[in-house]
Structures are given as C-alpha cells and as structure tokens.
Motif scaffolding. Structure first.
Motif, short mmCIF file in Angstrom:
data_model
loop_
_atom_site.label_atom_id
_atom_site.label_comp_id
_atom_site.label_asym_id
_atom_site.label_seq_id
_atom_site.Cartn_x
_atom_site.Cartn_y
_atom_site.Cartn_z
N GLY A 252 -5.22 -11.88 -2.52
CA GLY A 252 -3.78 -11.73 -2.44
C GLY A 252 -3.35 -10.30 -2.26
O GLY A 252 -2.42 -9.99 -1.49
N GLN A 253 -4.03 -9.38 -2.93
CA GLN A 253 -3.69 -7.96 -2.82
C GLN A 253 -3.90 -7.45 -1.39
O GLN A 253 -3.06 -6.73 -0.85
N ARG A 254 -5.01 -7.83 -0.79
CA ARG A 254 -5.27 -7.37 0.57
C ARG A 254 -4.26 -7.98 1.55
O ARG A 254 -3.83 -7.32 2.49
N ARG A 255 -3.90 -9.21 1.33
CA ARG A 255 -2.90 -9.84 2.20
C ARG A 255 -1.58 -9.08 2.12
O ARG A 255 -0.94 -8.80 3.13
N ASP A 256 -1.17 -8.73 0.91
CA ASP A 256 0.09 -8.02 0.74
C ASP A 256 0.04 -6.62 1.36
O ASP A 256 1.02 -6.17 1.97
N ARG A 257 -1.10 -5.94 1.22
CA ARG A 257 -1.22 -4.62 1.84
C ARG A 257 -1.21 -4.73 3.36
O ARG A 257 -0.66 -3.87 4.06
N ALA A 258 -1.84 -5.77 3.89
CA ALA A 258 -1.84 -5.97 5.34
C ALA A 258 -0.42 -6.14 5.86
O ALA A 258 -0.06 -5.60 6.92
N ALA A 259 0.39 -6.89 5.13
CA ALA A 259 1.79 -7.07 5.54
C ALA A 259 2.57 -5.77 5.42
O ALA A 259 3.35 -5.41 6.30
N ALA A 260 2.35 -5.04 4.32
CA ALA A 260 3.06 -3.77 4.11
C ALA A 260 2.71 -2.75 5.18
O ALA A 260 3.56 -1.94 5.59
N LEU A 261 1.47 -2.77 5.65
CA LEU A 261 1.03 -1.84 6.69
C LEU A 261 1.39 -2.31 8.09
O LEU A 261 1.12 -1.61 9.07
N GLY A 262 1.96 -3.50 8.21
CA GLY A 262 2.37 -4.01 9.50
C GLY A 262 1.25 -4.62 10.32
O GLY A 262 1.40 -4.84 11.52
N PHE A 263 0.14 -4.94 9.69
CA PHE A 263 -0.97 -5.57 10.42
C PHE A 263 -0.69 -7.04 10.70
O PHE A 263 -1.22 -7.61 11.66
N ILE A 264 0.08 -7.68 9.84
CA ILE A 264 0.45 -9.08 10.01
C ILE A 264 1.95 -9.21 9.73
O ILE A 264 2.53 -8.36 9.06
N PRO A 265 2.59 -10.28 10.21
CA PRO A 265 4.00 -10.50 9.87
C PRO A 265 4.18 -10.69 8.37
O PRO A 265 3.30 -11.23 7.68
N GLU A 266 5.31 -10.24 7.86
CA GLU A 266 5.58 -10.33 6.43
C GLU A 266 5.47 -11.76 5.92
O GLU A 266 5.00 -12.02 4.81
N ALA A 267 5.91 -12.73 6.75
CA ALA A 267 5.92 -14.12 6.32
C ALA A 267 4.64 -14.88 6.68
O ALA A 267 4.57 -16.09 6.48
N ALA A 268 3.66 -14.20 7.20
CA ALA A 268 2.44 -14.89 7.64
C ALA A 268 1.74 -15.55 6.45
O ALA A 268 1.51 -14.92 5.42
N PRO A 269 1.40 -16.85 6.57
CA PRO A 269 0.73 -17.53 5.46
C PRO A 269 -0.73 -17.11 5.35
O PRO A 269 -1.35 -16.64 6.31
#
Length: 586
Positions: A252-269
């Motif tokens: 979960g932490q890596r997913r949140d960092r990926a979204a914060a860094l713009g690697f994935i959309p914020e709402a990406a499941p």
C-alpha cells in the motif's frame, strides 16, 4: 580492502581517459544492469533503499516511467545487448524452464545465434574499447562467452546467479559458479564480494593502456539483487525497522508513493492480493523476524551496490571522463518471487554445501536468503505479479539515463522497450551507419527533450517468455500468464487508467480485444514465438531439467539419488513435489 587498493592503482593510470577525451570526442558509454530490481526499488522511484548515486544520475538526466523489459533475465539481456527481440537473438527463455520440444529450435538455442551482433561488437568495429564485468547467461558453449561477442576484456558469470561471497553455486542446477575471464575459466579472490569485485574489474580494464586513445563501452551487470541476497550486516541493520510492518503495508505504501509521484493516476486501483499469498498477520513472531530481515538484506544489498557504483562514478570523475560518459541504469525484470528453501530437497542440498537460512546470520557468508513471493508482490506495487510473468510487476522496471546528449531532470512517460537501448547507444555514439536494422527504436531524440513519444498510438511492443506474453499498443495491453500464477487466459487492460491490471476489458471492449489478439499473432509470427506444449508446467519442467543436469554432472547413481530426492518422475513424484512444497513453505 581490495576495492581500495584497486581503486588507488587505477587512479595512477587515469591518463587513459584524458587522452581519450583529447583524441576522440565521441561519448563513452556505461550500461549498468541491476538484477531483479522492481520498478520502485531505487530512491528516485520512491523506494526505501538508499541509492544516492543512482538518484543523482536521475536528477541530472532522464527518468523513464513506462519502460518495460521481458519478465526473465537472459531474454532481457539478449534484447538489451543486441537491440533485437529475444527470439530473434536466440535467447527466448532460459535452460532451467525450456521444454524439450523447443530445445535447439530457431530462437531457442539459448545462445546468441550466428550473425547476431551485440553493442560491443558494433562499437568495437568503429573504434571503441569494449569491456564488461558481471553476469552473462547468454550461452555456454565455445564461442558463446563475451570475448566472442565483441568484448576485449571481460570477467563474466556464465550462470543465472551465484554466491556473492564465494565461488560456489546457489542452487542444485549448477555444480559450481562458472566464472570466466576473457573466455578462460577464472577463480575469485578470497575477499570477494560481488558488487565490489565487479566494479574493481571494470576499473582495472578501463585503466589499461590499449584504450588510451579510444572512447569506451562498458557493461556492468551486477549480481545484486538476485538470489541469494547477501550483504554485510551493517547494511542490513539499517532497514529492519523499515520493513517491520510487513508486506501488506509495504504494498500500500508503494502504491501511494507511485500516485504521489505521478507514476499512476491518483484513483488507479491496486490489484488484489492472490489467495495463495499469506497475510502478514498470519505469521508467527519468529517468521516475521525472518522475513523482515530478508527484505532488509534485499535493501541493504541494493544500497551496497549503489555505493560501489559510486566508486566507479568517482573514478570517471577523477579521470575527467564523467562529463563525456553516457550512463544508463536499468533492471532485467521485476522482483524475484522464488522460495527455494520451500522446494523439495533444497534443505538437504543446503546441508551438503554448508549453507544456512536463519534470521541471526541472514545475508552473511555461508547463508542463503531471498524475499519470497509475498515481498516480491509487495515490491512490484503498484503493479500486478512479479518476475517471470507478463503482468507489469514482471515487465515494468526503472530506466535512468544521464550524460552528453541527454536533457537534465526530464521524465519520459511514453512506453519504451529494453530493445531500444542498443539503437539508442549506437545513435548517441554516432555509429548509426555501422548497424543493421534493430527491433528496438532509438530513444536519443526523446532523451534530448525533442520528442514526447517514441512509439505512436498504433505501434506495438511485444514480449513473450515461456508462454507468458504481453502486447502493448498505446493505452492498451493484452496479457496472458500461465500456471501457477496465471490461468492461460488472454486478458485486455487499459493500462492508462488501470496500471494495476485489475479490470479485464476483453468482454466490454470485444473489438479492441480482437484487434489486439490479431496484432499479437502477427508480432509473434514475425519474431518467431513457439507455442508452449500442451500441459506445460514451469515447476515440473524446472524439476525435470534440474534432474537431467544432475545426471550429466554427477553420473548415474548420484543422479538417481537426486531424482528421488527432488521429487522424481512417476510413482506420484509430481504429487509429492506439490505436497512437500506446501508443507515446507515456512
């Protein structure tokens, strides 16, 4: 330590670089390949390990967000070095998993086939000094090693992996750790540690006078962080608290960092965790200690690797060569899920080779260590699955480039392929006229900041290893994964909206699914993909191939003992393998 003595000796011979700059303005090239690093393992991508050297390269160069490679080591290395698809190069898979129906077929010789040229061969032909140190794994017979493929100097491991402290194997498939220098069998020093030694070798080669009037091409293929993960415990200790909350939290932490860094959309499941992976809460206290330290060893080994890469960067800086050196850093595939100690017979093999697996000494000399499927799944976040599989957890990896001709501080969001690295290097080296057609495309214009995308909306990028396959076209991805982590079905995902590959669109977008299936069939026929035999099972094939290797290495009676020990064929042997695997998975 040997690294210090070699480094000081190398500094005494730094005239090679200054001379090269004075006589030949073409850039030097350093390609760094990390083994089994996940997309988010480097600090620049939001990882927990301290990687200041790699991060600094990202800050002064380009960071790629949608770079993909094959899901397995040797095919990726073949594509990286040749710019061809792995099937075209001859290394479609690895010896451990190949079925007998594919052995020796075109594309499946498991060595670079006649006429296939590496970057080293091409650059050597136009006047470059060519050197390498590290894992090769691209053929074992006469004429298959780096010295026959354009490298003037090489210190190469001809295996999928090996111990990082000693010259010994890490699994029953190999009798020893086969190291070669310039094509001849070589021995390792008593104070060997893989990351340190490989950097020392490369500096030794670069410091030799024959390269004094030429630019260089250097290939540094680290063993880090392939099984067995091993490092000085001082590195490991830094990360124990980092991973103490377990793999569910890390994912979960890596997913949140990926979204914060713009690697994935914020709402990406985020892809759901497979049922066969254990929740962290289900482990005993002792198991948690063991697996926490396993991931700490993994991060520590990555930090140690970055430290030794820094010695090489400092060496080039002191030589006045760094500013004229293109440096690319990437990984050969996603994180490794294997749990070798859970395999039948492995504990006895460990006992016979004086190898232990326990929390107190994990990662030190005389031990084995690995992160296992749960940590691998967490490390691959925000993507699905891991090494060997065609989901983006296996394919999507970091790529960083810095140096002359590369814009500073840019991020490249368009899809790219490992096959693009060779044509990119050739163009940056000014050697386009010396090469034949590549499967990959040059990224040079994108690296200069002049092109937002390398592939158009209708262009395809394909990968296939042992039946696990993917085709990317624009925002769409077609995927098939085989047993045991897949079911052999083709699925369609919109990876722009759903990078975790959670919602199959094959039924809701049937026209696109049909188009992508047709596009994959054309691509597969073009590069020479062979369909997997009916009933193929990777675990069963690994057991069969390992037993055959045991027979060849040790003779009939020991081989028969290995046959019985490792699960056997017939008499319910395969059932026994599966049952023992479940029982021995701690």
């Amino acid at each position: 330590m040997r690294g210090l003595s070699v480094g000081l000796a190398g500094l005494a011979a730094l005239g090679w670089a200054a001379s090269a700059l004075a006589q030949d303005v073409r850039p030097n090239v350093l390609v760094v390949l990390v083994d089994d690093a996940a997309f988010m393992d480097f600090g620049a991508y939001g990882g927990e390990a301290r990687t200041p050297v790699i991060d600094a390269l990202a800050a002064r160069g380009a960071l790629f967000v949608q770079h993909r490679t094959t899901p397995l080591c040797a095919p990726s290395r073949a594509m990286l070095l040749t710019g061809l698809d792995a099937h075209q190069a001859g290394v479609a898979t690895i010896p451990e998993v190949i079925p007998p129906e594919h052995v020796g077929q075109p594309g499946y010789t498991l060595a670079l086939e006649p006429g296939v040229m590496t970057m080293a061969s091409r650059l050597q032909a136009v006047g470059y000094q060519t050197v390498m140190a590290g894992k090769w794994h691209l053929g074992s017979g006469p004429g298959d090693l780096p010295d026959a493929h354009g490298f003037e100097r090489s210190f190469a491991l001809d295996a999928s992996g090996a111990d990082n402290w000693e010259q010994k194997t890490y699994m029953p498939f190999y009798a020893t750790a086969p190291w070669f220098e310039d094509g001849q069998p070589a021995s390792l020093p008593d104070d060997f540690y893989s990351s340190e030694f490989l950097v020392d070798q490369l500096m030794d080669y670069l410091g030799e006078t024959p390269g004094a009037d030429r630019p260089f091409f250097a290939y540094l293929a680290f063993q880090a962080i392939h099984i067995p993960i091993q490092v000085d415990p001082a590195y490991t200790d830094r990360y124990v608290e980092t991973y103490a909350e377990g793999w569910d939290v890390l994912r979960g932490q890596r997913r949140d960092r990926a979204a914060a860094l713009g690697f994935i959309p914020e709402a990406a499941p985020l892809a759901p965790t497979p049922d066969r992976l254990r929740p962290w809460a289900s482990l005993t206290a002792d198991q948690r200690d063991l697996y926490t330290r396993s991931m700490a060893v993994n991060a520590g080994m990555l930090e140690a690797m970055d430290h030794h890469l820094g010695r090489l960067v400092d060496y080039l800086q002191a030589a006045g060569a760094l500013e004229n050196t293109v440096i690319l850093v990437t990984s050969d595939n996603g994180p490794e899920p294997s749990h070798p100690v859970g395999e039948p017979g492995f504990r006895l093999w460990m006992a016979l080779h004086d190898i232990e697996w326990r929390t107190e000494t994990l990662g030190e000399r005389g031990t084995t260590a690995f992160i296992g499927p749960e940590w691998a799944f967490a490390a691959a976040s925000p993507f699905d699955l891991f090494k060997f599989y065609a989901s983006d957890g296996g394919l999507r990896v970091p790529l960083i480039a810095a140096g002359p001709g590369i814009a500073s501080g840019i991020r490249i969001d368009s899809p790219t392929s490992v096959a693009d690295i060779a044509p990119t290097v050739m163009q940056l080296a000014g050697a386009e006229g010396a090469v034949a057609d590549f499967t990959g495309r040059s990224l040079a214009e994108a690296l200069s900041g002049g092109a937002p995308a390398v592939y158009g909306a209708d262009d395809v990028i394909g990968f296939e290893v042992s039946g696990n396959a993917a085709l990317i076209r624009g925002e769409w991805k077609l995927v098939r994964n085989l047993d045991p982590w897949g079911d052999g079905r083709w699925r369609l995902f919109n990876i722009a909206l759903d990078p975790g590959e959670t919602t199959d669109r094959s039924q809701s977008d049937p026209e696109m699914f049909t188009e992508m299936r047709a596009a994959y069939a054309l691509w597969a026929a073009d590069v020479g993909v062979l369909e997997m035999p009916d009933g193929y099972s990777v675990h069963r094939q690994i057991s069969i191939n390992a037993l055959q290797r045991q027979l060849a290495q040790y003779g009939l009676l020991p081989g028969v003992f290995a046959l019985v020990l490792l699960g056997g064929l017939g008499l319910g042997g395969y059932w026994l393998v599966r049952r023992m695997r479940r029982r021995r998975h701690p």
